[in-house]
Every structure is written in structure tokens, then in C-alpha cells.
Design a protein around this motif. Structure first.
Motif: not given
Length: 377
Positions: A293-320
Motif C-alpha cells: 500500500h502507498s499513499c500521499p504523505p498528507t497525514i504522515a501515516q506512511g511509515a507508521a502503517q509500514a511499521l504496523e504491518d511488520a508489527f502485526v505480522l511479527g506478533e502473529l508469527l512469534t506467538s504461534r
């Protein structure tokens, strides 16, 4: 307990390194394959919202990130013209919760260095000059090809290789970023003492002019214009264009122009948007971050969303202990609606600017998304 023992990651941006850190911390073997020859030393600034800072804390790098950047609260809106008066002082929603600042700015290469050093500390193996060029899946095995040669067998391949993701194409996903009609000039410059938070100017010769502090003595400045073919523009020409397009903006822009005239580096990119519909995985290969996913930086959430992708994926992979369909279902349920909301809101804000819609409720849309992001991913 982890669902995977050996993971390959394509890319070395924030999503890639965050996923690598979380998996390595849990004891998995992680190999990162990056097409660039080395850790980049070039770049401008980045704005990070509170929900990004919350993830940095989980990665064990929050203190290093905080010390390398500039934390702040709120947003100023200024008018173009004489004196650049402040017309509104807007509060920020603490999207990371009460324990973190609302936002911060920092130098992109500093963030890349901090994440790389943390990953290296945990035993992540980073292979520079190594582009993933082929993927073959057989049962529970992913065979990865790098630079046209076999690179090993893995339990999972994470494609975090950016906007023009190779992995996305290799697994047959046809969705790609599309231009939104806006382009942005960015420059890393010195920070006037009066700049203590992000400030935006609406109106004048460009859609948006603004800047964000990134350190005690630094900030990055930007001008958002109608997207144009800027191929072949050299550094001197780029600085001249920023100088010319910023003439209508006063206040701190006076000092920014001095830095531009003295040779501050300038870069230019187009805004894009896209979001891959579910699923983001094909078997044991998944895309995250700008690949998904990508979007204009008009609300400055691009990096946060990328980090959340990694966080959620990492949490699931390391808890199962199994990489099965229920894991993918939960990953998509937690990530895709949230990413959709950010992409749609970011694109809408840009569209209102392009259309000159003065009746649009931009603050309402921004605060509405911020409140959604304040709920943990």
C-alpha cells in the motif's frame, strides 16, 4: 515458539527491518536481501506519528530514535504572503497513547542506521547488492533466487521491497502504484529557532508548502506542486525551482531559501497511491509496507502503517507454532481495513487540494483518522 524458523526478507526499509528485528528477537534465523549496495547515506526527513513510535518501543529502539530526532506536539497552519501569519494552531491526537509524543521528525538515514544496528545486534544477516529475482514454492518451502542464483530455502519470504516491489510481481499481484497528480520537492535544511512543530501553508503558487523539525539544528522543507516531468533536472536546477516556487512564503521560508541558495540538496518524487486487496500473501510469500500500500504523505501515516504491518505480522508469527490460514486471516483482518482507511483519507485530502475545494472538512478527516490510529493495530 515461532511459526517459522528461517525467513527471507526482500528490502531494508522500515517494514523490512522491523519484521527482521521481531523475528530474530524470537530466535528465528533471518536473512535480509537488499538490492542497494550499502546502507543509504542520502535522504531528507521523515515525519513519524505516535503509533509509529509505539512500534519503535516494541523493537527496542525508541530511545535511540527519540534522541536522534525532534519530538513535538501539534501543527501550525500559516497563510502565504507578508509575515506568514499563523492562522491556526491545531492539537495532535496522541496516536501512540499517552506514553509517547504526538509526533516527531528525524533524518531518514539516521532511522535506517538505528534499525540496521538493532537488527545486526540480534543476528540478522543483511546481504547488500542482493536483489530477489525468483521465487518457487514447494509445500512448506520457499526457494529464493537472488541476483539470478539460488540463495536458499526458507519457511517464509516477506516482500518489503518498496513501491516498485519485485516480489509483488513475482507472486502474480498486478496492483501497482498510480500517480495522484501531485509531486513534491524536499530539502534538508537548517532549523530556525522559531520552528518547533510542523507548519503548513495552504494557498499560493503550490498546493502545500511546509517543513518539519528533525533535530536541534535541522529540519526538512517541502513544496507540493502539480506533478510534472522533472527527469533530468540537476541539483542546481532543482534548488532554483524550489527557490522560485517558495517566493510567496515568508516567515521561516526566508532562511530555507538561504540554505537552498547555498547548495542544500533537493529531491523530487511523485505522490502515488495503491492498496492490494486481500490476500497480501500467496502461500508462504507475503508483501507488506509500500509493496502492499502507498499513499500521499498528507497525514504522515506512511511509515507508521509500514511499521504496523511488520508489527502485526511479527506478533502473529512469534506467538504461534504453525503458519496456517488462520494466521493469514487474522493478519489481513487487522491490517487491511486500517491501511485502506489511511490510503483513502490521504488521497482524499490531496484531491481536495487539486480540485480547490475550500468547503472540504480537511481537519475533520485528519482528526477522524488520527482517532482510528490511536487504537492499537
Amino acid at each position: 515458539m515461532t511459526a517459522v524458523d528461517r525467513t527471507a526478507i526482500a528490502g531494508s526499509g522500515v517494514a523490512a527491518m522491523a519484521a527482521a528485528i521481531l523475528l530474530a528477537e524470537a530466535g528465528a534465523q533471518v536473512d535480509v536481501f537488499e538490492a542497494k549496495p550499502e546502507l543509504s547515506a542520502l535522504g531528507s526527513g521523515i515525519t513519524l506519528q505516535g503509533n509509529a513510535l509505539r512500534v519503535f518501543d516494541r523493537l527496542g529502539v525508541w530511545e535511540a530514535v527519540r534522541d536522534a530526532g525532534y519530538v513535538f506536539e501539534g501543527l501550525n497552519l500559516r497563510a502565504p504572503g507578508p509575515g506568514a501569519p499563523i492562522v491556526a494552531e491545531l492539537p495532535d491526537v496522541k496516536t501512540g497513547g499517552p506514553d509517547y509524543p504526538a509526533a516527531m521528525g528525524m533524518y531518514r538515514p539516521d532511522l535506517a542506521r538505528i534499525l540496521f544496528e538493532r537488527a545486526e545486534q540480534l543476528g540478522v544477516r543483511v546481504h547488500w547488492g542482493s536483489k530477489v529475482t525468483g521465487v518457487e514454492q514447494a509445500g512448506d518451502v520457499v526457494r529464493v533466487e537472488v541476483n539470478g542464483e539460488p540463495a536458499g530455502e526458507f519457511d517464509l519470504l516477506i516482500g518489503a521491497d518498496g513501491l516498485n516491489s519485485t516480489v509483488r510481481g513475482l507472486i502474480g499481484i498486478e496492483t501497482t502504484p498510480e500517480p495522484t497528480g501531485m509531486g513534491i520537492w524536499r530539502s534538508f535544511v537548517s532549523r530556525p529557532a522559531e520552528v518547533t512543530r510542523s507548519e503548513l501553508y495552504y494557498g499560493g503558487p503550490v498546493y502545500i508548502a511546509g517543513y518539519t523539525p528533525t533535530g536541534e539544528d535541522t529540519m526538512y522543507a517541502f513544496l507540493v506542486e502539480k506533478a510534472q516531468d522533472r527527469v533530468g533536472v540537476d541539483d542546481d536546477q532543482a534548488a532554483r525551482i524550489m527557490l522560485e516556487e517558495s517566493q510567496a512564503y515568508q516567515g521561516p521560508w526566508e532562511q530555507i531559501r538561504s540554505d537552498l541558495a547555498a547548495g542544500a540538496h533537493v529531491n523530487y518524487t511523485w505522490f502515488t497511491s495503491h492498496i492490494v486487496e486481500a490476500p497480501w500473501n500467496r502461500g508462504r510469500v507475503v508483501i507488506i509496507g509500500d509493496a502492499a500500500h502507498s499513499c500521499p504523505p498528507t497525514i504522515a501515516q506512511g511509515a507508521a502503517q509500514a511499521l504496523e504491518d511488520a508489527f502485526v505480522l511479527g506478533e502473529l508469527l512469534t506467538s504461534r507454532d504453525t503458519l496456517d490460514q488462520s494466521l493469514w486471516d487474522e493478519f489481513h483482518a487487522r491490517r487491511i481495513p486500517r491501511a485502506h482507511a489511511v490510503v483513502e483519507a490521504s488521497v482524499q485530502l490531496g484531491r481536495w487540494q487539486i480540485e480547490g475545494d475550500r468547503d472540504a472538512d480537511a481537519p475533520g478527516l485528519i482528526f477522524g483518522i488520527a482517532h482510528k490510529m490511536a487504537e492499537p493495530a
